[in-house]
Motif scaffolding. Structure first.
Motif, PDB file in Angstrom:
ATOM      1  N   ASP A 117       6.754   2.475  63.929  1.00 12.89           N
ATOM      2  CA  ASP A 117       6.188   3.825  63.901  1.00 12.89           C
ATOM      3  C   ASP A 117       4.877   3.823  64.698  1.00 12.89           C
ATOM      4  O   ASP A 117       3.957   3.063  64.394  1.00 12.89           O
ATOM      5  N   GLY A 118       4.795   4.694  65.708  1.00 14.59           N
ATOM      6  CA  GLY A 118       3.638   4.699  66.594  1.00 14.59           C
ATOM      7  C   GLY A 118       2.352   5.066  65.894  1.00 14.59           C
ATOM      8  O   GLY A 118       1.303   4.466  66.134  1.00 14.59           O
ATOM      9  N   GLU A 119       2.400   6.050  64.978  1.00 14.34           N
ATOM     10  CA  GLU A 119       1.189   6.471  64.283  1.00 14.34           C
ATOM     11  C   GLU A 119       0.664   5.344  63.412  1.00 14.34           C
ATOM     12  O   GLU A 119      -0.547   5.079  63.367  1.00 14.34           O
ATOM     13  N   PHE A 120       1.572   4.669  62.705  1.00 15.13           N
ATOM     14  CA  PHE A 120       1.155   3.543  61.866  1.00 15.13           C
ATOM     15  C   PHE A 120       0.547   2.431  62.722  1.00 15.13           C
ATOM     16  O   PHE A 120      -0.473   1.837  62.373  1.00 15.13           O
ATOM     17  N   ALA A 121       1.167   2.162  63.896  1.00 19.52           N
ATOM     18  CA  ALA A 121       0.658   1.114  64.783  1.00 19.52           C
ATOM     19  C   ALA A 121      -0.760   1.444  65.250  1.00 19.52           C
ATOM     20  O   ALA A 121      -1.619   0.562  65.331  1.00 19.52           O
ATOM     21  N   ALA A 122      -0.997   2.726  65.565  1.00 21.13           N
ATOM     22  CA  ALA A 122      -2.340   3.129  66.002  1.00 21.13           C
ATOM     23  C   ALA A 122      -3.354   2.923  64.884  1.00 21.13           C
ATOM     24  O   ALA A 122      -4.481   2.489  65.124  1.00 21.13           O
ATOM     25  N   SER A 134       4.702  -6.500  77.175  1.00 17.58           N
ATOM     26  CA  SER A 134       5.861  -5.640  76.908  1.00 17.58           C
ATOM     27  C   SER A 134       5.651  -4.843  75.623  1.00 17.58           C
ATOM     28  O   SER A 134       6.067  -3.682  75.523  1.00 17.58           O
ATOM     29  N   VAL A 135       4.965  -5.445  74.644  1.00 16.73           N
ATOM     30  CA  VAL A 135       4.625  -4.720  73.415  1.00 16.73           C
ATOM     31  C   VAL A 135       3.654  -3.589  73.735  1.00 16.73           C
ATOM     32  O   VAL A 135       3.826  -2.452  73.269  1.00 16.73           O
ATOM     33  N   VAL A 136       2.641  -3.879  74.532  1.00 18.06           N
ATOM     34  CA  VAL A 136       1.667  -2.854  74.905  1.00 18.06           C
ATOM     35  C   VAL A 136       2.355  -1.707  75.638  1.00 18.06           C
ATOM     36  O   VAL A 136       2.091  -0.529  75.363  1.00 18.06           O
ATOM     37  N   ARG A 137       3.249  -2.051  76.552  1.00  9.02           N
ATOM     38  CA  ARG A 137       3.919  -0.994  77.318  1.00  9.02           C
ATOM     39  C   ARG A 137       4.788  -0.114  76.418  1.00  9.02           C
ATOM     40  O   ARG A 137       4.856   1.104  76.600  1.00  9.02           O
ATOM     41  N   ARG A 138       5.462  -0.734  75.447  1.00  8.62           N
ATOM     42  CA  ARG A 138       6.263   0.060  74.509  1.00  8.62           C
ATOM     43  C   ARG A 138       5.388   0.992  73.694  1.00  8.62           C
ATOM     44  O   ARG A 138       5.738   2.150  73.451  1.00  8.62           O
ATOM     45  N   LEU A 139       4.228   0.504  73.268  1.00 12.69           N
ATOM     46  CA  LEU A 139       3.306   1.348  72.502  1.00 12.69           C
ATOM     47  C   LEU A 139       2.802   2.511  73.357  1.00 12.69           C
ATOM     48  O   LEU A 139       2.665   3.639  72.873  1.00 12.69           O
ATOM     49  N   LEU A 140       2.540   2.254  74.629  1.00 13.15           N
ATOM     50  CA  LEU A 140       2.038   3.306  75.515  1.00 13.15           C
ATOM     51  C   LEU A 140       3.097   4.358  75.815  1.00 13.15           C
ATOM     52  O   LEU A 140       2.771   5.453  76.277  1.00 13.15           O
ATOM     53  N   ALA A 141       4.349   4.029  75.556  1.00 11.70           N
ATOM     54  CA  ALA A 141       5.433   5.000  75.733  1.00 11.70           C
ATOM     55  C   ALA A 141       5.704   5.791  74.457  1.00 11.70           C
ATOM     56  O   ALA A 141       6.554   6.680  74.455  1.00 11.70           O
ATOM     57  N   ASP A 142       4.971   5.471  73.384  1.00  8.93           N
ATOM     58  CA  ASP A 142       5.180   6.127  72.086  1.00  8.93           C
ATOM     59  C   ASP A 142       4.169   7.267  71.933  1.00  8.93           C
ATOM     60  O   ASP A 142       2.962   7.037  71.856  1.00  8.93           O
ATOM     61  N   GLY A 143       4.651   8.483  71.910  1.00  8.60           N
ATOM     62  CA  GLY A 143       3.777   9.649  71.849  1.00  8.60           C
ATOM     63  C   GLY A 143       2.882   9.669  70.626  1.00  8.60           C
ATOM     64  O   GLY A 143       1.703  10.032  70.709  1.00  8.60           O
ATOM     65  N   ALA A 144       3.417   9.287  69.469  1.00  3.93           N
ATOM     66  CA  ALA A 144       2.615   9.298  68.238  1.00  3.93           C
ATOM     67  C   ALA A 144       1.488   8.285  68.313  1.00  3.93           C
ATOM     68  O   ALA A 144       0.363   8.537  67.865  1.00  3.93           O
ATOM     69  N   ALA A 185       2.798 -15.903  87.357  1.00  3.63           N
ATOM     70  CA  ALA A 185       1.566 -15.128  87.398  1.00  3.63           C
ATOM     71  C   ALA A 185       1.788 -13.778  88.077  1.00  3.63           C
ATOM     72  O   ALA A 185       1.206 -12.760  87.677  1.00  3.63           O
ATOM     73  N   GLN A 186       2.651 -13.761  89.098  1.00  2.00           N
ATOM     74  CA  GLN A 186       2.965 -12.496  89.768  1.00  2.00           C
ATOM     75  C   GLN A 186       3.674 -11.530  88.814  1.00  2.00           C
ATOM     76  O   GLN A 186       3.407 -10.320  88.817  1.00  2.00           O
ATOM     77  N   GLN A 187       4.562 -12.067  87.972  1.00  2.00           N
ATOM     78  CA  GLN A 187       5.247 -11.225  86.989  1.00  2.00           C
ATOM     79  C   GLN A 187       4.272 -10.676  85.955  1.00  2.00           C
ATOM     80  O   GLN A 187       4.397  -9.525  85.528  1.00  2.00           O
ATOM     81  N   VAL A 188       3.292 -11.484  85.568  1.00  2.00           N
ATOM     82  CA  VAL A 188       2.264 -11.012  84.631  1.00  2.00           C
ATOM     83  C   VAL A 188       1.457  -9.883  85.261  1.00  2.00           C
ATOM     84  O   VAL A 188       1.181  -8.866  84.615  1.00  2.00           O
ATOM     85  N   ARG A 189       1.091 -10.044  86.539  1.00  2.00           N
ATOM     86  CA  ARG A 189       0.320  -8.995  87.212  1.00  2.00           C
ATOM     87  C   ARG A 189       1.102  -7.694  87.275  1.00  2.00           C
ATOM     88  O   ARG A 189       0.550  -6.606  87.058  1.00  2.00           O
ATOM     89  N   LEU A 190       2.391  -7.780  87.556  1.00  2.00           N
ATOM     90  CA  LEU A 190       3.209  -6.571  87.593  1.00  2.00           C
ATOM     91  C   LEU A 190       3.265  -5.915  86.223  1.00  2.00           C
ATOM     92  O   LEU A 190       3.091  -4.689  86.100  1.00  2.00           O
ATOM     93  N   ALA A 191       3.480  -6.709  85.180  1.00  2.00           N
ATOM     94  CA  ALA A 191       3.537  -6.146  83.822  1.00  2.00           C
ATOM     95  C   ALA A 191       2.211  -5.491  83.459  1.00  2.00           C
ATOM     96  O   ALA A 191       2.180  -4.393  82.871  1.00  2.00           O
ATOM     97  N   ALA A 192       1.091  -6.129  83.813  1.00  2.00           N
ATOM     98  CA  ALA A 192      -0.223  -5.552  83.532  1.00  2.00           C
ATOM     99  C   ALA A 192      -0.434  -4.277  84.344  1.00  2.00           C
ATOM    100  O   ALA A 192      -0.974  -3.287  83.834  1.00  2.00           O
ATOM    101  N   ALA A 193      -0.009  -4.292  85.603  1.00  2.00           N
ATOM    102  CA  ALA A 193      -0.165  -3.114  86.464  1.00  2.00           C
ATOM    103  C   ALA A 193       0.596  -1.917  85.907  1.00  2.00           C
ATOM    104  O   ALA A 193       0.094  -0.784  85.909  1.00  2.00           O
ATOM    105  N   LEU A 194       1.805  -2.162  85.415  1.00  2.00           N
ATOM    106  CA  LEU A 194       2.601  -1.068  84.859  1.00  2.00           C
ATOM    107  C   LEU A 194       1.982  -0.532  83.568  1.00  2.00           C
ATOM    108  O   LEU A 194       2.058   0.668  83.289  1.00  2.00           O
ATOM    109  N   CYS A 195       1.351  -1.404  82.800  1.00  2.00           N
ATOM    110  CA  CYS A 195       0.651  -0.947  81.596  1.00  2.00           C
ATOM    111  C   CYS A 195      -0.572  -0.110  81.960  1.00  2.00           C
ATOM    112  O   CYS A 195      -0.826   0.935  81.343  1.00  2.00           O
TER     113      CYS A 195
END
Length: 267
Positions: free
Chosen positions: A1-6, A34-44, A75-85
């Protein structure tokens, strides 16, 4: 639940920060991102007041350090994941990081964003163009003159990128810089960070691409020149006129000059 996570962000933040420490294993950091990106996609989650309090720290303490260049494919994959976040964070509407918070953080984040513009991965470069287009309206006016002088050549380089999506995406970032920097012809006004000489260099760098074979790049470049024309109409029109006869077709140059005439600019 996004609200609970916040609501639990205060407790979770130290753990996330530890997992995203740049010295940690790349696979572990990829999982955390990937956890951060999922949270950022959660509207609540994103709409919760607790997240707004922590968003600047998420950007500067968790994400930006993982954009710093390090050798290796992992390291390049980490940079891409961070960039997308980072992209997902700054594109939130409304953005949870205020213009004043972005401006305050710019000495930390801008050098890293500039470096990531030149990343080996096209997706990372593309994300950085989007991030700068979104953040420059908030920070451009507060940049020092030497920061602006260093930034616009980095952006112009992306107009020569091997990826056409990047070439188009950098144009809104250039527009944001031109529109929101503090212009003064000779940098005599307090706080001015863009002068006539550097505006001219910027416009010349863009005008080359007004004659590109791709219509998308032509029109994206035209939008940058149009924005610069608002800042110093006479000087930009002179630059356009000087290259008109060297282009395969003068059509777009003529269109820009006609727009200037209709605005009563002397050419």
């Amino acid at each position: 639940d996004g609200e609970f996570a916040a609501q639990q962000l205060l407790a979770v933040f130290p753990a996330l920060a530890a997992l995203l420490e740049p010295s940690r294993d790349p696979a572990l950091r990829l999982t955390a991102l990937s956890v951060v990106r999922r949270l950022l996609a959660d509207g609540a989650f994103c709409a919760h007041a607790d997240f707004a309090d922590w968003a600047p720290h998420v950007l500067s303490a968790l994400l930006v350090p993982n954009l710093v260049w390090r050798a290796g494919r992992a390291a390049q994959q980490v940079r891409l994941a961070a960039a997308l976040c980072v992209q997902a964070l700054v594109l939130l509407d409304p953005c949870p990081i205020s213009p004043s918070e972005l401006s305050e953080a710019s000495p930390i984040i801008l050098p890293v964003l500039r470096s990531a513009l030149d990343d080996d991965g096209a997706e990372t470069r593309l994300a950085m163009c989007t991030v700068l287009a979104r953040t420059l309206p908030a920070i451009a006016a507060s940049l020092a003159e030497e920061e602006v002088r260093g930034l616009y050549p980095d952006l112009l380089k992306r107009l020569d990128d091997a990826n056409d999506d990047v070439r188009v995406a950098v144009c809104p970032a250039l527009i944001a810089l031109v529109k929101h920097a503090t212009y003064d012809q000779n940098l005599r006004k307090p706080g001015a960070n863009l002068d006539e000489t550097n505006l001219s260099y910027l416009v010349r760098g863009v005008l080359v691409h007004l004659d590109d074979f791709s219509p998308d790049i032509q029109h994206a470049s035209m939008a940058v020149v149009r924005a610069a024309m608002v800042v110093n109409p006479a000087k930009v029109c002179a630059e356009v006129s000087s290259v008109r006869d060297r282009h395969r077709s003068p059509k777009l140059c003529d269109a820009l000059l006609a727009e200037a005439r209709s605005a009563s600019v002397e050419i």
